[in-house]
Motif scaffolding. Structure first.
Motif, PDB file in Angstrom:
ATOM      1  N   VAL A  42     -30.571  59.483  41.200  1.00 29.53           N
ATOM      2  CA  VAL A  42     -28.979  60.031  42.085  1.00 29.53           C
ATOM      3  C   VAL A  42     -27.419  59.309  40.973  1.00 29.53           C
ATOM      4  CG1 VAL A  42     -27.388  60.827  43.554  1.00 29.53           C
ATOM      5  CG2 VAL A  42     -29.810  61.439  43.681  1.00 29.53           C
ATOM      6  N   VAL A  43     -27.101  59.919  39.696  1.00 38.13           N
ATOM      7  CA  VAL A  43     -25.956  59.077  39.441  1.00 38.13           C
ATOM      8  C   VAL A  43     -25.066  59.095  40.483  1.00 38.13           C
ATOM      9  CG1 VAL A  43     -24.118  59.705  37.091  1.00 38.13           C
ATOM     10  CG2 VAL A  43     -26.844  60.221  36.878  1.00 38.13           C
ATOM     11  N   ASP A  44     -24.473  60.403  41.155  1.00 39.04           N
ATOM     12  CA  ASP A  44     -23.096  60.381  41.475  1.00 39.04           C
ATOM     13  C   ASP A  44     -22.906  61.798  42.030  1.00 39.04           C
ATOM     14  OD1 ASP A  44     -22.069  62.851  39.928  1.00 39.04           O
ATOM     15  OD2 ASP A  44     -21.163  61.619  39.047  1.00 39.04           O
ATOM     16  N   SER A  45     -22.471  62.353  42.787  1.00 41.32           N
ATOM     17  CA  SER A  45     -22.472  63.486  43.906  1.00 41.32           C
ATOM     18  C   SER A  45     -22.778  64.915  43.413  1.00 41.32           C
ATOM     19  CB  SER A  45     -21.376  63.415  45.147  1.00 41.32           C
ATOM     20  OG  SER A  45     -21.056  64.234  46.027  1.00 41.32           O
ATOM     21  N   PHE A  46     -22.499  64.359  41.986  1.00 43.02           N
ATOM     22  CA  PHE A  46     -22.425  66.107  40.894  1.00 43.02           C
ATOM     23  C   PHE A  46     -24.278  65.552  40.511  1.00 43.02           C
ATOM     24  CE2 PHE A  46     -17.848  64.812  41.801  1.00 43.02           C
ATOM     25  CZ  PHE A  46     -17.815  66.201  42.564  1.00 43.02           C
ATOM     26  N   THR A  47     -24.675  64.714  40.299  1.00 42.54           N
ATOM     27  CA  THR A  47     -25.713  65.177  39.409  1.00 42.54           C
ATOM     28  C   THR A  47     -27.138  64.170  39.492  1.00 42.54           C
ATOM     29  OG1 THR A  47     -23.927  65.104  37.341  1.00 42.54           O
ATOM     30  CG2 THR A  47     -25.891  64.479  36.747  1.00 42.54           C
ATOM     31  N   ILE A  48     -27.808  64.304  39.263  1.00 44.49           N
ATOM     32  CA  ILE A  48     -28.914  63.891  39.317  1.00 44.49           C
ATOM     33  C   ILE A  48     -30.494  64.313  38.550  1.00 44.49           C
ATOM     34  CG2 ILE A  48     -31.428  63.784  40.743  1.00 44.49           C
ATOM     35  CD1 ILE A  48     -30.056  65.001  42.791  1.00 44.49           C
ATOM     36  N   PHE A  49     -30.317  62.832  36.864  1.00 48.63           N
ATOM     37  CA  PHE A  49     -31.200  62.654  36.490  1.00 48.63           C
ATOM     38  C   PHE A  49     -33.033  62.579  37.327  1.00 48.63           C
ATOM     39  CE2 PHE A  49     -27.597  61.091  33.893  1.00 48.63           C
ATOM     40  CZ  PHE A  49     -28.317  62.139  33.306  1.00 48.63           C
ATOM     41  N   ALA A  50     -33.325  63.172  36.709  1.00 54.46           N
ATOM     42  CA  ALA A  50     -35.275  63.821  37.360  1.00 54.46           C
ATOM     43  C   ALA A  50     -36.081  63.609  35.509  1.00 54.46           C
ATOM     44  CB  ALA A  50     -35.376  64.905  37.415  1.00 54.46           C
ATOM     45  N   THR A  51     -36.382  63.032  36.186  1.00 57.85           N
ATOM     46  CA  THR A  51     -37.465  62.551  34.487  1.00 57.85           C
ATOM     47  C   THR A  51     -39.313  63.955  34.313  1.00 57.85           C
ATOM     48  OG1 THR A  51     -37.466  60.543  34.644  1.00 57.85           O
ATOM     49  CG2 THR A  51     -39.379  61.260  33.190  1.00 57.85           C
ATOM     50  N   VAL A  52     -38.983  64.154  33.119  1.00 58.76           N
ATOM     51  CA  VAL A  52     -40.532  65.325  33.221  1.00 58.76           C
ATOM     52  C   VAL A  52     -41.520  64.257  31.997  1.00 58.76           C
ATOM     53  CG1 VAL A  52     -41.225  67.594  32.160  1.00 58.76           C
ATOM     54  CG2 VAL A  52     -39.175  66.665  33.268  1.00 58.76           C
ATOM     55  N   GLY A  53     -42.392  64.199  32.769  1.00 57.58           N
ATOM     56  CA  GLY A  53     -43.934  63.058  32.431  1.00 57.58           C
ATOM     57  C   GLY A  53     -45.046  64.040  31.063  1.00 57.58           C
ATOM     58  N   PRO A  54     -45.771  63.149  30.429  1.00 58.97           N
ATOM     59  CA  PRO A  54     -46.834  64.455  29.502  1.00 58.97           C
ATOM     60  C   PRO A  54     -48.155  65.597  29.977  1.00 58.97           C
ATOM     61  CG  PRO A  54     -46.907  62.261  29.537  1.00 58.97           C
ATOM     62  CD  PRO A  54     -46.373  62.235  30.622  1.00 58.97           C
ATOM     63  N   ASN A  55     -47.462  65.445  31.886  1.00 53.52           N
ATOM     64  CA  ASN A  55     -48.455  66.388  32.024  1.00 53.52           C
ATOM     65  C   ASN A  55     -48.167  67.454  33.098  1.00 53.52           C
ATOM     66  OD1 ASN A  55     -46.721  64.763  34.075  1.00 53.52           O
ATOM     67  ND2 ASN A  55     -48.219  64.799  35.628  1.00 53.52           N
ATOM     68  N   ILE A  56     -47.038  67.943  31.964  1.00 53.20           N
ATOM     69  CA  ILE A  56     -46.496  69.246  32.686  1.00 53.20           C
ATOM     70  C   ILE A  56     -46.660  70.095  31.023  1.00 53.20           C
ATOM     71  CG2 ILE A  56     -43.808  70.491  32.815  1.00 53.20           C
ATOM     72  CD1 ILE A  56     -45.221  68.666  35.144  1.00 53.20           C
ATOM     73  N   GLY A  57     -47.215  71.567  31.368  1.00 54.19           N
ATOM     74  CA  GLY A  57     -47.743  71.940  30.803  1.00 54.19           C
ATOM     75  C   GLY A  57     -46.011  73.476  30.343  1.00 54.19           C
ATOM     76  N   PRO A  58     -46.418  73.951  29.324  1.00 56.29           N
ATOM     77  CA  PRO A  58     -45.806  74.645  29.066  1.00 56.29           C
ATOM     78  C   PRO A  58     -45.442  76.092  30.107  1.00 56.29           C
ATOM     79  CG  PRO A  58     -47.135  74.524  27.362  1.00 56.29           C
ATOM     80  CD  PRO A  58     -47.252  73.797  28.069  1.00 56.29           C
TER      81      PRO A  58
END
Length: 169
Positions: free
Chosen positions: A129-145
Motif C-alpha cells: 500500500v503506497v497510501d490511502s489512494f494507491t496499492i501496487f500489486a505484482t504479477v509474476g511470469p506464471n500469469i497467462g494471457p
C-alpha cells in the motif's frame, strides 16, 4: 474588632451599655434544655385599631438553603462513521506477460490503507500500500494471457472487486 463564637447549648446577651472588652470578657452560660421555648406572641385587637403584639417577639432566623447546580452530563459523542474503502481503477489496464521477473500495476481508489490481500481472479498477488489512494500489486511470469478481475480485501474484511479490468497480453 472581635468575634463571638457560640456553640449548641450556649447563649449570650449583649447589653449595648456594657459591651465586652479585654478587661471585661464575655461570659458563657449553658442553656437549660428543660426550658421550653418562649410562647408565640398573643395579638390583641380592638375595634378600629391596629394589631399590636402583647410581647416583643424575637425573630427566628430563616435557614439559608444554598442550591448548587448539578454538573450537566457531558454529551455523548457521536461516533465518526468509518469511511468505506473503494477501488476505482487500475493503471495500466493492459500488461505485457512478463517473460521472467515481475510486472507491477497500480490499483486506485480511496481508504485503501490496511488492505489485507489483493487478487487477480482467484490468484493472490504480492502487493504494498503506497497510501490511502494507491496499492501496487505484482504479477509474476506464471500469469497467462487473459482479462482478469482485480479484487482487494479491505481492512474490515470486505472484498472489493473491479470485474474484467486488467488485460494480460
Amino acid at each position: 474588632g472581635g468575634f463571638i463564637e457560640l456553640f449548641a447549648g450556649e447563649k449570650t446577651l449583649i447589653d449595648s451599655k456594657n459591651l465586652p472588652s479585654l478587661n471585661k470578657p464575655l461570659k458563657k452560660s449553658k442553656v437549660d434544655s428543660t426550658i421550653s421555648p418562649s410562647p408565640l406572641p398573643t395579638l390583641k385587637t380592638t375595634p378600629n385599631s391596629t394589631i399590636r403584639p402583647t410581647t416583643s417577639a424575637t425573630p427566628t432566623p430563616t435557614p439559608v438553603v444554598i442550591k448548587t447546580a448539578s454538573p450537566s452530563p457531558s454529551p455523548t459523542p457521536t461516533p465518526t462513521p468509518v469511511p468505506k474503502p473503494a477501488i476505482t481503477s487500475v493503471t495500466p489496464t493492459k500488461l505485457q506477460k512478463p517473460g521472467s521477473g515481475n510486472t507491477e500495476f497500480a490499483i486506485n481508489g480511496q481508504y485503501l490503507t490496511g488492505a489485507k490481500a489483493v487478487f487477480l481472479d482467484q490468484l493472490e498477488l504480492q502487493f504494498f500500500v503506497v497510501d490511502s489512494f494507491t496499492i501496487f500489486a505484482t504479477v509474476g511470469p506464471n500469469i497467462g494471457p487473459g482479462i482478469y478481475d482485480v479484487s482487494v480485501t479491505g481492512a474490515n474484511g470486505d472484498k472489493l472487486t473491479l470485474y474484467r479490468v486488467l488485460e494480460v497480453q
